[in-house]
Write a protein that holds these residues in place. Structure first.
Motif, PDB file in Angstrom:
ATOM      1  N   MET A  73      16.790 -24.214 -13.064  1.00  0.00           N
ATOM      2  CA  MET A  73      17.519 -25.477 -12.927  1.00  0.00           C
ATOM      3  C   MET A  73      16.933 -26.509 -13.892  1.00  0.00           C
ATOM      4  O   MET A  73      15.725 -26.658 -14.019  1.00  0.00           O
ATOM      5  CB  MET A  73      17.398 -25.985 -11.481  1.00  0.00           C
ATOM      6  CG  MET A  73      18.212 -27.243 -11.223  1.00  0.00           C
ATOM      7  SD  MET A  73      18.132 -27.724  -9.476  1.00  0.00           S
ATOM      8  CE  MET A  73      19.138 -29.202  -9.523  1.00  0.00           C
ATOM      9  N   ILE A  74      17.808 -27.234 -14.604  1.00  0.00           N
ATOM     10  CA  ILE A  74      17.369 -28.219 -15.586  1.00  0.00           C
ATOM     11  C   ILE A  74      16.705 -29.401 -14.893  1.00  0.00           C
ATOM     12  O   ILE A  74      17.223 -29.921 -13.902  1.00  0.00           O
ATOM     13  CB  ILE A  74      18.567 -28.701 -16.422  1.00  0.00           C
ATOM     14  CG1 ILE A  74      19.134 -27.551 -17.249  1.00  0.00           C
ATOM     15  CG2 ILE A  74      18.172 -29.861 -17.337  1.00  0.00           C
ATOM     16  CD1 ILE A  74      20.398 -27.895 -17.993  1.00  0.00           C
ATOM     17  N   ASP A  75      15.554 -29.822 -15.410  1.00  0.00           N
ATOM     18  CA  ASP A  75      14.855 -30.980 -14.877  1.00  0.00           C
ATOM     19  C   ASP A  75      15.181 -32.191 -15.761  1.00  0.00           C
ATOM     20  O   ASP A  75      14.842 -32.214 -16.949  1.00  0.00           O
ATOM     21  CB  ASP A  75      13.348 -30.733 -14.854  1.00  0.00           C
ATOM     22  CG  ASP A  75      12.604 -31.871 -14.165  1.00  0.00           C
ATOM     23  OD1 ASP A  75      12.483 -32.944 -14.805  1.00  0.00           O
ATOM     24  OD2 ASP A  75      12.168 -31.684 -13.026  1.00  0.00           O
ATOM     25  N   LEU A  76      15.862 -33.194 -15.179  1.00  0.00           N
ATOM     26  CA  LEU A  76      16.322 -34.347 -15.957  1.00  0.00           C
ATOM     27  C   LEU A  76      15.158 -35.096 -16.578  1.00  0.00           C
ATOM     28  O   LEU A  76      15.219 -35.516 -17.740  1.00  0.00           O
ATOM     29  CB  LEU A  76      17.141 -35.281 -15.062  1.00  0.00           C
ATOM     30  CG  LEU A  76      17.666 -36.559 -15.727  1.00  0.00           C
ATOM     31  CD1 LEU A  76      18.571 -36.220 -16.903  1.00  0.00           C
ATOM     32  CD2 LEU A  76      18.403 -37.430 -14.714  1.00  0.00           C
ATOM     33  N   GLN A  77      14.068 -35.266 -15.838  1.00  0.00           N
ATOM     34  CA  GLN A  77      12.943 -36.024 -16.357  1.00  0.00           C
ATOM     35  C   GLN A  77      12.300 -35.328 -17.548  1.00  0.00           C
ATOM     36  O   GLN A  77      11.886 -35.971 -18.516  1.00  0.00           O
ATOM     37  CB  GLN A  77      11.900 -36.257 -15.252  1.00  0.00           C
ATOM     38  CG  GLN A  77      10.802 -37.227 -15.645  1.00  0.00           C
ATOM     39  CD  GLN A  77      11.348 -38.583 -16.068  1.00  0.00           C
ATOM     40  OE1 GLN A  77      12.167 -39.169 -15.370  1.00  0.00           O
ATOM     41  NE2 GLN A  77      10.921 -39.069 -17.234  1.00  0.00           N
ATOM     42  N   GLU A  78      12.245 -33.995 -17.486  1.00  0.00           N
ATOM     43  CA  GLU A  78      11.698 -33.238 -18.608  1.00  0.00           C
ATOM     44  C   GLU A  78      12.564 -33.435 -19.859  1.00  0.00           C
ATOM     45  O   GLU A  78      12.057 -33.579 -20.978  1.00  0.00           O
ATOM     46  CB  GLU A  78      11.604 -31.751 -18.253  1.00  0.00           C
ATOM     47  CG  GLU A  78      10.479 -31.421 -17.280  1.00  0.00           C
ATOM     48  CD  GLU A  78      10.372 -29.917 -17.042  1.00  0.00           C
ATOM     49  OE1 GLU A  78      11.083 -29.151 -17.753  1.00  0.00           O
ATOM     50  OE2 GLU A  78       9.598 -29.515 -16.158  1.00  0.00           O
ATOM     51  N   CYS A  79      13.895 -33.447 -19.656  1.00  0.00           N
ATOM     52  CA  CYS A  79      14.821 -33.682 -20.781  1.00  0.00           C
ATOM     53  C   CYS A  79      14.582 -35.062 -21.373  1.00  0.00           C
ATOM     54  O   CYS A  79      14.550 -35.231 -22.599  1.00  0.00           O
ATOM     55  CB  CYS A  79      16.268 -33.546 -20.311  1.00  0.00           C
ATOM     56  SG  CYS A  79      16.770 -31.862 -19.886  1.00  0.00           S
TER      57      CYS A  79
END
Length: 376
Positions: A1-7
């Motif tokens: 699952m994509i982590d928004l904060q990492e992006c």
């Protein structure tokens, strides 16, 4: 699952790298500017930029990114040119002076021309601007007024250029590009239109109303309330009042000023007939002498462009980037060039200001044609 904060963290890192590389690129551009200053080479090299954009676009993947890369580097190159124009100014590299600065306009013992007749709003604007005794005369058309100044029969002409209700006077904009005259001043007056008729006339007698097309437009709502009245266009408002007097026909009325009514002995049949209570007309004062006063604060220019995407934005960006306040923009079609336009821009500033010099240098270098109409 994509982590928004990492992006977001990754984007922040990339953005920081972009800023570092951008500043590195700008430093190299300053070195390029130094070379151009020494050699007299022009800042803009259109063919070099075209080739470079083609190469950079080809390095991106996918149509969307290719278009994005092209737009991105177009803006980076435009910013680089703006910095180079600034450096030219900072190094004292001056363009030829288009206008000469004077302490004050020569207003003594001058001849002034206006279109129309005594009692017209152009006449009122002239009397308001030239408060000392002057010699004045009137002509039939705006072109005649321009010709009088060009030929030296008049020192100044007073010309209406826009109205808050009816908009611009397009013919004046076109004439300003045709004649090499300079705007040296402006005067704003508030026309108070009234309906004038013969002394024995009443509203129910009226069948036709005469006036200049601008005045008819400004009083359009009032005229619509009398649908049976015919409208007749005249060359000026005071001339329409004169016609009513000369024709001696009580079925005719004129839209003009109170002063015109007094001058020709006419009766006011209706007042407050302009639906815009803030109605005002701006007049420009033009001269054959390319001069401006040292405390001038408004600049008018026009420029012509290639019919290509983004060219207008590129021109206006010189004004925006230099922190100048644009107060007006208009466009007029260029005769003989279908779907191509000439742009008229007013902005605040003085020709001695560094920011103004930078903006005008960039516009002149990158437009097909540019001319300063005046600083006043």
């Amino acid at each position: 699952m994509i982590d928004l904060q990492e992006c977001r963290n990754e984007i922040d890192k990339i953005d920081s790298d972009i800023i570092r590389l951008f500043e590195q690129r700008m430093k190299v551009c300053e070195d390029v500017a130094e070379y151009k200053i020494r050699t007299g080479k022009k800042v803009l090299d259109p063919e070099r930029e075209r080739q470079k954009l083609e190469v950079l676009r080809g390095k991106a993947h996918g149509e969307f990114n290719q278009l994005g890369a092209q737009e991105l580097f177009q803006q980076i190159m435009a910013i680089s040119r703006k910095r180079q124009y600034q450096l030219l100014t900072e190094h004292g590299i001056e363009d030829d002076e288009k206008l000469e600065m004077v302490d004050a306009l020569p207003l003594k013992d001058v001849r002034v021309v206006f279109q129309g007749v005594e009692g017209a709003y152009s006449y009122a604007a002239m009397r308001e601007y030239f408060q000392d005794d002057i010699e004045s005369f009137h002509v039939k058309t705006w072109r005649d007024a321009m010709e009088a100044v060009v030929e030296g029969r008049a020192d100044y002409a007073v010309l209406p250029i826009e109205n808050t209700t009816a908009g611009i006077v397009a013919d004046i904009y076109d004439l300003l590009t045709e004649y090499e005259l300079s705007i040296v001043g402006e005067q704003i007056i508030r026309p108070e239109h009234v309906l004038l008729g013969l002394p024995d006339a009443e509203l129910e007698d009226i069948r036709q109303v005469c006036s200049h097309p601008q005045a008819l437009s400004q009083c359009g709502k009032y005229l619509e309330s009398h649908p049976d009245w015919k409208k007749k266009e005249m060359e000026n408002t005071a001339g329409s009042a004169k016609k009513i007097k000369e024709d001696n026909d009580k079925t005719q009325a004129a839209i003009a000023s109170r002063q015109a009514g007094e001058l020709y002995g006419l009766k006011i049949l209706a007042e407050n007939i302009c639906y815009n209570g803030q109605n005002a007309t701006r007049f420009v004062i033009v001269s054959k002498k390319p001069i401006y006063v040292k405390d001038a604060h408004k600049i008018s220019i026009f420029f012509e462009l290639h019919h290509e995407s983004g060219t207008l934005y590129n021109m206006l960006s010189h004004i925006i980037y230099n922190g100048l306040n644009m107060t007006k923009i208009e466009s007029r079609p260029i005769t003989g060039k279908n779907w191509q336009y000439r742009f008229f821009v007013d902005f605040e500033g003085n020709l001695k200001d560094s920011a103004v010099k930078n903006a005008l240098r960039g516009i002149e270098a990158e437009a097909d044609r540019m001319r300063i109409l005046g600083n006043y």
